[in-house]
Scaffold this motif. Structure first.
Motif, PDB file in Angstrom:
ATOM      1  N   ILE A   8      40.206 -46.265 -42.137  1.00  0.00           N
ATOM      2  CA  ILE A   8      41.490 -45.803 -41.597  1.00  0.00           C
ATOM      3  C   ILE A   8      42.378 -45.361 -42.758  1.00  0.00           C
ATOM      4  N   ASP A   9      42.831 -44.114 -42.739  1.00  0.00           N
ATOM      5  CA  ASP A   9      43.629 -43.605 -43.857  1.00  0.00           C
ATOM      6  C   ASP A   9      45.027 -43.155 -43.446  1.00  0.00           C
ATOM      7  N   GLU A  10      45.405 -43.387 -42.181  1.00  0.00           N
ATOM      8  CA  GLU A  10      46.729 -42.991 -41.716  1.00  0.00           C
ATOM      9  C   GLU A  10      47.164 -43.906 -40.596  1.00  0.00           C
ATOM     10  N   CYS A  11      48.460 -44.188 -40.513  1.00  0.00           N
ATOM     11  CA  CYS A  11      48.986 -44.954 -39.385  1.00  0.00           C
ATOM     12  C   CYS A  11      50.055 -44.122 -38.675  1.00  0.00           C
ATOM     13  N   PHE A 119      53.487 -53.805 -38.942  1.00  0.00           N
ATOM     14  CA  PHE A 119      52.046 -53.869 -39.185  1.00  0.00           C
ATOM     15  C   PHE A 119      51.575 -52.443 -39.451  1.00  0.00           C
ATOM     16  N   ASP A 120      51.893 -51.945 -40.648  1.00  0.00           N
ATOM     17  CA  ASP A 120      51.478 -50.597 -41.013  1.00  0.00           C
ATOM     18  C   ASP A 120      50.251 -50.677 -41.913  1.00  0.00           C
ATOM     19  N   LEU A 121      49.830 -49.531 -42.432  1.00  0.00           N
ATOM     20  CA  LEU A 121      48.589 -49.499 -43.203  1.00  0.00           C
ATOM     21  C   LEU A 121      48.706 -50.305 -44.498  1.00  0.00           C
ATOM     22  N   ASP A 122      49.863 -50.260 -45.131  1.00  0.00           N
ATOM     23  CA  ASP A 122      50.055 -51.064 -46.342  1.00  0.00           C
ATOM     24  C   ASP A 122      49.921 -52.548 -46.032  1.00  0.00           C
ATOM     25  N   TYR A 123      50.511 -52.977 -44.918  1.00  0.00           N
ATOM     26  CA  TYR A 123      50.433 -54.386 -44.533  1.00  0.00           C
ATOM     27  C   TYR A 123      48.991 -54.786 -44.235  1.00  0.00           C
ATOM     28  N   ALA A 124      48.282 -53.949 -43.486  1.00  0.00           N
ATOM     29  CA  ALA A 124      46.891 -54.249 -43.145  1.00  0.00           C
ATOM     30  C   ALA A 124      46.030 -54.359 -44.398  1.00  0.00           C
ATOM     31  N   ARG A 125      46.219 -53.432 -45.322  1.00  0.00           N
ATOM     32  CA  ARG A 125      45.430 -53.482 -46.556  1.00  0.00           C
ATOM     33  C   ARG A 125      45.781 -54.700 -47.397  1.00  0.00           C
ATOM     34  N   GLU A 126      47.034 -55.080 -47.391  1.00  0.00           N
ATOM     35  CA  GLU A 126      47.450 -56.276 -48.129  1.00  0.00           C
ATOM     36  C   GLU A 126      46.736 -57.522 -47.609  1.00  0.00           C
ATOM     37  N   HIS A 127      46.462 -57.546 -46.295  1.00  0.00           N
ATOM     38  CA  HIS A 127      45.847 -58.722 -45.672  1.00  0.00           C
ATOM     39  C   HIS A 127      44.393 -58.452 -45.264  1.00  0.00           C
ATOM     40  N   ARG A 145      35.132 -56.573 -30.741  1.00  0.00           N
ATOM     41  CA  ARG A 145      35.656 -55.290 -30.245  1.00  0.00           C
ATOM     42  C   ARG A 145      37.158 -55.393 -29.993  1.00  0.00           C
ATOM     43  N   VAL A 146      37.579 -56.494 -29.383  1.00  0.00           N
ATOM     44  CA  VAL A 146      39.007 -56.691 -29.122  1.00  0.00           C
ATOM     45  C   VAL A 146      39.783 -56.721 -30.435  1.00  0.00           C
ATOM     46  N   PHE A 147      39.298 -57.491 -31.386  1.00  0.00           N
ATOM     47  CA  PHE A 147      39.976 -57.599 -32.679  1.00  0.00           C
ATOM     48  C   PHE A 147      40.111 -56.222 -33.329  1.00  0.00           C
ATOM     49  N   GLU A 148      39.022 -55.472 -33.401  1.00  0.00           N
ATOM     50  CA  GLU A 148      39.070 -54.154 -34.035  1.00  0.00           C
ATOM     51  C   GLU A 148      40.008 -53.223 -33.287  1.00  0.00           C
ATOM     52  N   ASN A 149      39.927 -53.194 -31.960  1.00  0.00           N
ATOM     53  CA  ASN A 149      40.757 -52.260 -31.201  1.00  0.00           C
ATOM     54  C   ASN A 149      42.235 -52.622 -31.255  1.00  0.00           C
ATOM     55  N   LYS A 154      47.542 -51.333 -33.338  1.00  0.00           N
ATOM     56  CA  LYS A 154      48.727 -51.657 -34.130  1.00  0.00           C
ATOM     57  C   LYS A 154      49.020 -50.578 -35.166  1.00  0.00           C
ATOM     58  N   LEU A 155      47.982 -50.019 -35.733  1.00  0.00           N
ATOM     59  CA  LEU A 155      48.160 -49.008 -36.771  1.00  0.00           C
ATOM     60  C   LEU A 155      48.451 -47.627 -36.199  1.00  0.00           C
ATOM     61  N   SER A 156      47.886 -47.308 -35.055  1.00  0.00           N
ATOM     62  CA  SER A 156      47.990 -45.947 -34.515  1.00  0.00           C
ATOM     63  C   SER A 156      49.012 -45.791 -33.400  1.00  0.00           C
ATOM     64  N   GLY A 157      49.330 -46.889 -32.697  1.00  0.00           N
ATOM     65  CA  GLY A 157      50.198 -46.790 -31.528  1.00  0.00           C
ATOM     66  C   GLY A 157      49.522 -46.211 -30.307  1.00  0.00           C
ATOM     67  N   LYS A 158      48.196 -45.990 -30.377  1.00  0.00           N
ATOM     68  CA  LYS A 158      47.459 -45.372 -29.269  1.00  0.00           C
ATOM     69  C   LYS A 158      47.028 -46.441 -28.268  1.00  0.00           C
ATOM     70  N   LEU A 159      47.521 -46.340 -27.046  1.00  0.00           N
ATOM     71  CA  LEU A 159      47.280 -47.357 -26.026  1.00  0.00           C
ATOM     72  C   LEU A 159      45.844 -47.359 -25.527  1.00  0.00           C
ATOM     73  N   ASP A 160      45.130 -46.258 -25.697  1.00  0.00           N
ATOM     74  CA  ASP A 160      43.731 -46.223 -25.267  1.00  0.00           C
ATOM     75  C   ASP A 160      42.909 -47.323 -25.933  1.00  0.00           C
ATOM     76  N   TYR A 161      43.258 -47.675 -27.145  1.00  0.00           N
ATOM     77  CA  TYR A 161      42.527 -48.743 -27.828  1.00  0.00           C
ATOM     78  C   TYR A 161      42.624 -50.062 -27.053  1.00  0.00           C
ATOM     79  N   LEU A 162      43.757 -50.292 -26.400  1.00  0.00           N
ATOM     80  CA  LEU A 162      43.930 -51.519 -25.628  1.00  0.00           C
ATOM     81  C   LEU A 162      43.188 -51.446 -24.293  1.00  0.00           C
ATOM     82  N   THR A 163      43.319 -50.334 -23.591  1.00  0.00           N
ATOM     83  CA  THR A 163      42.675 -50.239 -22.276  1.00  0.00           C
ATOM     84  C   THR A 163      41.157 -50.270 -22.395  1.00  0.00           C
TER      85      THR A 163
END
Length: 364
Positions: A8-11, A119-127, A145-149, A154-163
């Motif tokens: 992932i290279d963009e949020c 919870f942006d890309l910098d935060y995710a990379r930090e953790h 799958r749930v964890f990854e999606n 959180k990074l993309s704001g795309k709700l499809d990942y949740l559904t």
């Protein structure tokens, strides 16, 4: 070791930073205020505010007249991005959001219910290391799958990942193998709704229920709703779950970001603050067993877990813990549970909700 986060290279905030489209907030209230604050912090201009037709009455919010989607379309054509600023688990509302997303570019920015930062890309990379460790601890493919999606959402704001990974809420009872002799502790019992859900699932067959709810109005409503349960099998407490036995104060004007601090540390203004009694679950139980423990305590899950340390060590109750209040919950809570009881198998599920407000950790 390869990890999905590395690809992932963009949020979402990067996307909003470079777009020429108008940014339109969908919704009013605390969520909209927090998202606007995040936009301001990142120097991303706000274009407009919209609401569902039934909530548009010619009024303004944050100094901008609230408009309908039709007005936004007339003003900007398709040259705008919608940011959803509220949460819902109502199927009709979720479908309406999904319908709009099929017509327009739409995201639901992830802002913490409690706590600071994004919870942006910098935060995710930090953790990254903590996130990767949690991923490795999860007990089945659906949890992974749930964890990854959820992280991708959180990074993309795309709700499809949740559904894509949502499962019915009542799945938790099968996953946890809830039986008819449970001793249930409900931390954050609200108005008794989750106790009633438990009673329906077990057909009123259980050993005992403990319920903790700090809000006095919700506590009284819970007591009224569950009047049929005698005190021998239902113990309700007007207090919050914590890691110490003390009194704290809550800021009544800070909405979803309400914070608690020891009352001795501040001078109380009764118009803004309310004192709340807090207890460790270990104190409340006094060594008595629990077989099923649920925690949804508005961002105090870590403290509630620490306050239940002895109970978890002695009895290994099945756990149902909310993971959506704080940025760090997705890694800090699973790692804490694992450190407290190594024999737990950890599962993660997301149940129908926009945004990710019904993402939970289950341990058994």
């Amino acid at each position: 070791m390869a990890f999905f986060l590395d690809e992932i290279d963009e949020c979402l905030w990067d996307r909003l930073k470079v777009t020429d489209k108008k940014i339109v907030l969908y919704g009013m209230g605390d969520g909209a205020e927090k998202i606007r604050a995040a936009l301001d912090e990142k120097d991303i201009p706000l274009g407009d505010i919209m609401a569902s037709d039934e909530f548009v009455r010619g009024h303004s919010f944050m100094g901008i007249r609230v408009k309908t989607l039709a007005e936004i379309e007339e003003l900007y054509g398709d040259d705008f991005i919608i940011l959803v600023c509220f949460g819902t688990q109502i199927p009709e509302v979720m479908e309406k959001i999904a319908f709009i997303s099929r017509k327009h570019e739409l995201y639901a920015p992830n802002v913490p219910v409690t706590g600071e930062g994004l919870f942006d890309l910098d935060y995710a990379r930090e953790h990254r290391d903590e996130l990767m460790k949690v991923y490795g601890l999860l007990a089945d493919a659906q949890s992974k799958r749930v964890f990854e999606n959820v992280i991708r959402y959180k990074l993309s704001g795309k709700l499809d990942y949740l559904t894509e990974v949502e499962t019915p809420s009542d799945e938790k009872f099968n996953l946890l193998n809830i039986g008819t002799e449970e001793i249930y502790a409900d931390l954050g019992a609200y108005d008794g709704d989750t106790v009633i859900e438990f009673l329906n699932e077990t057909s009123m067959q259980f050993a005992k229920i403990y319920a903790m709810e700090p809000d006095s109005k919700n506590y009284r409503k819970m007591k009224r709703r569950l009047y049929m349960l005698g005190s021998a099998i239902f113990e309700a407490y007007n207090c919050g779950a914590w890691d110490e036995d003390e009194t704290v104060v809550f800021n009544l004007r800070s909405g979803r970001s309400s914070t608690a601090v020891p009352s001795k540390n501040m001078t109380l203004n009764p118009a803004r603050f309310r004192e709340i009694k807090m207890l460790k679950l270990d104190t409340l139980l006094r060594g008595q067993p629990v077989t099923y423990l649920k925690m949804d305590v508005e961002g105090a899950e870590e403290k509630a877990l620490l306050g239940a340390k002895q109970t978890i060590a002695d009895f290994s109750p099945k756990l149902n813990i909310a993971l959506y209040h704080r940025n760090e919950d997705m890694f800090k809570i699973p790692l804490l549970v694992n450190s407290m009881q190594k024999k737990y198998r950890l599962y993660m599920r997301h149940h129908p909700y926009f945004p990710d407000w019904d993402t939970n950790l289950y341990a058994l």
